[in-house]
Design an enzyme around this catalytic site. Structure first.
Site, PDB file in Angstrom:
ATOM      1  N   GLY A 170      16.714 -22.085 -17.662  1.00  0.00           N
ATOM      2  CA  GLY A 170      15.300 -22.346 -17.456  1.00  0.00           C
ATOM      3  C   GLY A 170      14.787 -21.640 -16.219  1.00  0.00           C
ATOM      4  O   GLY A 170      15.267 -20.564 -15.838  1.00  0.00           O
ATOM      5  N   ARG A 253      21.313 -32.077 -11.460  1.00  0.00           N
ATOM      6  CA  ARG A 253      21.124 -33.518 -11.483  1.00  0.00           C
ATOM      7  C   ARG A 253      22.474 -34.217 -11.609  1.00  0.00           C
ATOM      8  O   ARG A 253      23.365 -33.760 -12.321  1.00  0.00           O
ATOM      9  CB  ARG A 253      20.220 -33.934 -12.659  1.00  0.00           C
ATOM     10  CG  ARG A 253      18.731 -33.709 -12.412  1.00  0.00           C
ATOM     11  CD  ARG A 253      18.204 -34.659 -11.337  1.00  0.00           C
ATOM     12  NE  ARG A 253      16.771 -34.569 -11.138  1.00  0.00           N
ATOM     13  CZ  ARG A 253      16.191 -33.814 -10.219  1.00  0.00           C
ATOM     14  NH1 ARG A 253      16.930 -33.052  -9.441  1.00  0.00           N
ATOM     15  NH2 ARG A 253      14.879 -33.823 -10.076  1.00  0.00           N
ATOM     16  N   GLU A 282      22.060 -42.095  -5.379  1.00  0.00           N
ATOM     17  CA  GLU A 282      21.607 -41.494  -4.127  1.00  0.00           C
ATOM     18  C   GLU A 282      20.846 -42.526  -3.306  1.00  0.00           C
ATOM     19  O   GLU A 282      19.975 -43.216  -3.850  1.00  0.00           O
ATOM     20  CB  GLU A 282      20.714 -40.280  -4.411  1.00  0.00           C
ATOM     21  CG  GLU A 282      21.444 -39.167  -5.127  1.00  0.00           C
ATOM     22  CD  GLU A 282      20.578 -37.954  -5.420  1.00  0.00           C
ATOM     23  OE1 GLU A 282      19.382 -37.966  -5.058  1.00  0.00           O
ATOM     24  OE2 GLU A 282      21.093 -36.983  -6.001  1.00  0.00           O
ATOM     25  N   HIS A 301      20.949 -33.586  -1.439  1.00  0.00           N
ATOM     26  CA  HIS A 301      19.876 -33.281  -2.396  1.00  0.00           C
ATOM     27  C   HIS A 301      18.721 -32.537  -1.707  1.00  0.00           C
ATOM     28  O   HIS A 301      17.560 -32.955  -1.774  1.00  0.00           O
ATOM     29  CB  HIS A 301      19.365 -34.568  -3.050  1.00  0.00           C
ATOM     30  CG  HIS A 301      18.736 -34.319  -4.396  1.00  0.00           C
ATOM     31  ND1 HIS A 301      18.753 -35.221  -5.414  1.00  0.00           N
ATOM     32  CD2 HIS A 301      18.068 -33.233  -4.887  1.00  0.00           C
ATOM     33  CE1 HIS A 301      18.128 -34.747  -6.474  1.00  0.00           C
ATOM     34  NE2 HIS A 301      17.697 -33.532  -6.179  1.00  0.00           N
TER      35      HIS A 301
END
Length: 334
Positions: A170, A253, A282, A301
């Protein structure tokens, strides 16, 4: 996502007559909530902000521009004037999309807002592992001069001699592929829903089956969305099919990976190392087993965090608001 930047871009795109009010919340200094964990927040995956406070703030506004504010079905019932939500994220995970459709609220997002940032970070993650940057750094901080890292049987390899498997093609995956091409790597891509761009195919990039990518890649990097099909796609069976000593990178992810299976693969020698930027939970617990392993690099992250991410997302959101006010179709409706 600084609201002042969004206001600046909105006024530049739509004029000074807009009535804008802004609100700052305390993310990322405080962690996000997850919709499945809170009653009444069904349909939301992750968000930040007190629902009652968000409703009071939005009030009679027709348009909401946000990154993380929750919008649930119950909240929409209390916001009858709201007609448009611009979410400055790659996906509207903080919005109950079914409820938004039921209430006739247009939701748009900003796909690709952090694609360059994550792609660059991913290459940095690969280099940190393959060129022993992390190992050398950690040793020097301990006062240990790792001269042995210069040994041919210990030192790292160059990307130009490696095969890198990219899962997901993507906005981010395509940029990772093009950066890898510049390094001279052999690149394999797995994504059953796309075709390769002509320039990538001409450069020798191959679109291959999942099993082939795993078995031939020295590095496997994740760039897929989380769906029922992709959840835990990197499990014990997948890690067992990878090259012994390979590097696993996840800047996408957490739910894409079974982290218990990854821990086993890293401790039994199946994998050489891993670089992890996203996690199933998280923030990660302080006693999380993967934090204790010497062959893992972890970051909190932050791959998508850059100054350009903020300005680009604000520009995209402002253009969507301009189009809505002008009666033009949305570029990125959800």
């Amino acid at each position: 996502m600084l609201p002042e930047v969004f206001e600046e871009k909105l006024r530049a795109a739509c004029g000074e007559d807009l009535a804008i009010r802004i609100r700052k919340d305390n993310w990322p200094d405080e962690p996000m909530e997850h919709g499945y964990a809170v009653a009444g927040m069904d349909g939301l995956k992750e968000y930040f902000g007190d629902p009652d406070g968000v409703v009071d703030f939005v009030g009679d506004a027709e348009i909401l521009v946000t990154q993380l504010a929750p919008v649930s079905r119950g909240m929409l019932e209390r916001l009858p004037a709201l007609r448009m939500i611009a979410v400055s994220r790659g996906g509207p995970v903080n919005i109950d999309m079914a409820a938004a459709r039921d209430h006739g609220v247009l939701v748009v997002n900003t796909p690709g807002r952090n694609a360059s940032a994550v792609a660059e970070f991913t290459l940095g993650a690969m280099l940190a592992e393959t060129r022993k940057i992390r190992e050398g750094h950690e040793a020097l901080r301990r006062g240990d001069w790792r001269g042995d890292l210069y040994r041919a049987d210990v030192t790292g390899r160059e990307l130009c001699e490696m095969t890198v498997g990219v899962i997901g093609y993507g906005n981010i995956g395509t940029k990772v592929v093009r950066l890898l091409r510049a390094f001279g790597a052999r690149v394999l891509v797995h994504d059953p829903y796309v075709q390769l761009a002509p320039e990538d195919a001409a450069a020798g990039v191959e679109l291959v089956a999942f099993d082939r990518l795993l078995s031939e890649s020295d590095v496997v990097t994740m760039h897929a969305r989380v769906t029922e099909e992709t959840r835990h796609m990197m499990n014990a069976a997948a890690f067992a099919r990878m090259k012994r000593g390979a590097l696993f990178v996840n800047t996408a992810r957490g739910p894409l990976c079974d982290y218990d299976a990854l821990h086993a693969a890293l401790t039994d020698g199946t994998l050489g190392s891993a670089m992890l930027e996203t996690f199933a939970v998280e923030p990660v617990p302080q006693d999380w087993p993967l934090l204790q392993l010497p062959n893992v690099t972890l970051t909190p992250h932050i791959a998508g965090a850059s100054v350009r991410t903020v300005t680009f997302a604000a520009e995209q959101a402002a253009e969507e608001v301009r189009r809505y006010l002008a009666g033009e179709p949305a570029r990125n409706p959800c």
